[in-house]
Design an enzyme around this catalytic site. Structure first.
Site, short mmCIF file in Angstrom:
data_model
loop_
_atom_site.label_atom_id
_atom_site.label_comp_id
_atom_site.label_asym_id
_atom_site.label_seq_id
_atom_site.Cartn_x
_atom_site.Cartn_y
_atom_site.Cartn_z
N ASP A 9 -11.87 29.28 41.72
CA ASP A 9 -11.46 28.42 40.64
C ASP A 9 -12.37 29.03 39.43
OD1 ASP A 9 -11.16 26.68 38.68
OD2 ASP A 9 -12.43 25.08 39.86
N ASN A 33 -12.51 28.10 36.25
CA ASN A 33 -12.58 27.20 35.04
C ASN A 33 -13.05 26.03 35.58
OD1 ASN A 33 -10.29 26.08 36.22
ND2 ASN A 33 -9.21 26.20 34.23
N ASP A 55 -11.94 23.17 37.54
CA ASP A 55 -11.30 22.07 37.49
C ASP A 55 -10.87 21.63 38.83
OD1 ASP A 55 -9.38 23.89 37.90
OD2 ASP A 55 -7.94 23.58 36.21
N ASP A 108 -7.14 29.70 40.21
CA ASP A 108 -6.42 30.24 38.99
C ASP A 108 -6.35 31.78 39.09
OD1 ASP A 108 -8.87 30.94 37.95
OD2 ASP A 108 -8.74 28.89 37.61
N ASP A 120 11.45 33.94 48.54
CA ASP A 120 11.28 32.48 49.34
C ASP A 120 12.63 32.29 49.84
OD1 ASP A 120 9.91 30.11 49.94
OD2 ASP A 120 11.11 29.36 48.85
N GLU A 142 11.75 35.80 53.39
CA GLU A 142 11.58 35.03 54.23
C GLU A 142 12.77 34.46 54.88
OE1 GLU A 142 9.20 30.94 54.34
OE2 GLU A 142 10.64 31.16 52.92
#
Length: 556
Positions: free
Chosen positions: A39, A41, A43, A47, A218, A286
């Site tokens: 992370d 930033n 929060d 990211d 996916d 997948e």
């Protein structure tokens, strides 16, 4: 300690060569679950800039590529696997500019970039679905799978959702049902419509033009459904389910009509034709299909025709005896034809292998052994974030659960959150250095002892043993691209050769905690001294400690 990656300058990409087009064959792919990686930033959610800041760490692992789970715009009902805009980054992960910087920085470090492409379904917040549900005669009315109910008002057929309940949801706008293989907020696209195929190919082209090196597809066998909407038959006459989760009725059906349809092969040829316009671009699918993994991998990855490689869930199960692993791999090798498999022992959907296969075993020995085994099989290995640290599964309390799948089936099935908790970077921090804010899932206290920068200081740590092995493997062409043959060996050991051109490497693994001696008649071996393992080869005899491996050159 690894410093934040410098992304101030544009990357200069090397000219593509013929050899580069085949880079994926036997490459090590490192899977990143962005919201749990790093992370930047504060929060509480990982990211893209957080990924960029850790690229030096990733490159130090000796891997060839990264695969990022979805970061597209999404309401996050299924944490990004419900896409509402395929051509933008969700603000919680950053921006398109952040993605471009990350991609350039990865390429500067010799890392390929693969991204998750989730095209079997969208979010119900996608503009396509909003238009489709508005009426029965709008331009996108047939972009999703719509059907009238039966005369008594019940769904069109007996198809079930993987997340529980019927695979059909009533929509009061159109007064019809729409199909969803997963959450009700994840309506399935109608791939029988050529315009839908064109639209998702345009999405792939958008990201290829931005410099991505490939896609993880996916649920690649879920794209098409039976146009006649025929009922699925029961899987077994005795009513026994197929899945390891008997709490989910999905496993009671033989899913011959709601997925794995023959039309899918034709679309995948269109998809491959697009990829071939971008030299070096690759794809890994997948496959979710009980009992059909070999057949589908062979057809889906037929050389130069459809996708490049595919993985199933056969090594993502609780079964892990040497006999089981050998059977699964031998069946794949025998039936795959010109295709290519990908192997993983962990990912974001299953219990971590350190707990699933390594329970009761010394993790300092088991974790490097598992990673080396996966990377020695014929195919392309995927390493899930934290697997290089030997992270075990986390027990997330019900009140902290985020996964809708786990919430639905608790407590018999606790969902996927236990393998998705944040990466631990430092030891002396309640959040493991992942974030200064409370993370979206808790950081496990047992993970802090295995933090990446803590292990970095210890030459004999799980992390450094994995690094040393992957670095050693880099120039071992037989381990990346060679053919594979199993040899007979004692119970709870695996012995096989990997051969490419005139070079043959013998690989021996002891899955037991007890020492093992293996004598191979007619072979002369030269120990290759693979780092991180104490096994030795002398003539035709291999000596292994418990949870140990040995790699040797087979002398002609």
């Amino acid at each position: 300690m690894f410093e934040e990656a410098d992304t101030g300058q544009e990357a200069v990409m090397p000219e593509e060569t013929t050899a580069d087009r085949d880079w994926w064959r036997g490459a090590v792919i490192y899977q990143i679950y962005p919201r749990s990686f790093n992370d930047s930033n504060n929060d509480g959610i990982g990211d893209l800039n957080g990924v960029t800041a850790r690229l030096d760490y990733i490159a130090s692992l000796g891997v060839d590529a990264i695969w990022l789970s979805p970061f597209f715009t999404s309401p996050m009902d299924d944490f990004g696997y419900d896409v509402s805009d395929y051509e933008d980054v969700d603000p919680m992960f950053g921006s398109l500019a952040d993605f471009d910087r990350m991609t350039r920085a990865a390429h500067e470090r010799g890392l390929k970039v693969m991204i998750d492409l989730v095209i079997s379904h969208t979010s119900d917040q996608h503009a396509w679905f909003k238009e489709s549900r508005a009426s029965k005669d709008n331009p996108k009315a047939d972009w999703y799978v719509w059907a009238d109910g039966k005369p008594d008002g019940t769904p069109p057929n007996n198809w079930l959702s993987l997340f529980g309940g019927p695979a059909w949801e009533w929509d009061s706008r159109r007064c019809q049902f729409y199909m969803h293989n997963f959450l009700t907020s994840q309506p399935d696209l109608n791939f029988h419509n050529r315009e839908v195929q064109d639209a998702v190919l345009d999405v792939a082209r958008f990201w290829l033009d931005r410099g991505v090196d490939g896609f993880r597809l996916d649920t690649v066998n879920f794209y098409f459904h039976d146009a006649e909407l025929r009922d699925n038959p029961p899987l077994n006459s005795d009513g026994a389910p197929s899945t390891v989760d008997p709490t989910n009725p999905y496993g009671f059906q033989n899913h011959i009509y709601d997925k794995t349809r023959p039309e899918n092969l034709v679309f995948l040829e269109r998809f491959r034709a697009l990829l071939d316009k971008y030299p070096g671009a690759t794809s890994v699918g997948e496959i979710g299909a009980d009992g059909q993994a070999v057949e589908l991998t062979a057809s889906y990855t037929e050389e130069n025709k459809r996708i490049h490689m595919a993985y199933s869930f056969d090594l993502l199960t609780p079964q892990h005896s040497a006999a089981y692993i050998r059977r699964i791999v031998e069946e794949m090798n025998a039936g795959i034809g010109s295709g290519w498999a990908s192997w993983a022992l962990s990912n974001h959907d299953v219990q971590r292998v350190a707990s699933r296969w390594g329970a009761g075993k010394n993790p300092a020995k088991f974790a490097p052994l598992g990673a080396a085994l996966c990377a020695s099989l014929r195919g392309t290995p995927c390493l899930y974030q934290g697997e290089e640290l030997g992270l075990p599964q986390v027990e997330v309390p019900f009140e902290k659960l985020q996964d809708p799948y786990g919430i639905r089936f608790w407590p018999e099935y606790k969902g996927r959150d236990g393998c998705r908790t944040p990466m631990p970077w430092v030891k002396n921090n309640a959040n493991g250095g992942f974030s200064d804010a409370e993370p979206w899932l808790p950081v496990a206290s047992e993970h802090l002892q295995l933090a990446a920068f803590e292990q970095d200081k210890d030459e004999g740590s799980i992390l450094n043993r994995n690094r040393a092995f992957f670095a050693w493997r880099q120039d071992k062409t037989p381990l990346r691209k060679g053919d594979m043959v199993f040899l007979e060996s004692p119970e709870e050991t695996l012995v096989f050769t990997r051969s490419f051109d005139d070079a043959t490497i013998l690989c021996a693994f002891n899955l037991s905690a007890e020492p093992a001696t293996i004598t191979l008649e007619g072979l002369t071996l030269e120990d290759l001294g693979a780092p991180g393992f104490t096994g030795t080869a002398d003539g035709g005899t291999i000596s292994l400690q418990g949870l140990d491996a040995c790699f040797a050159k087979v002398k002609s």
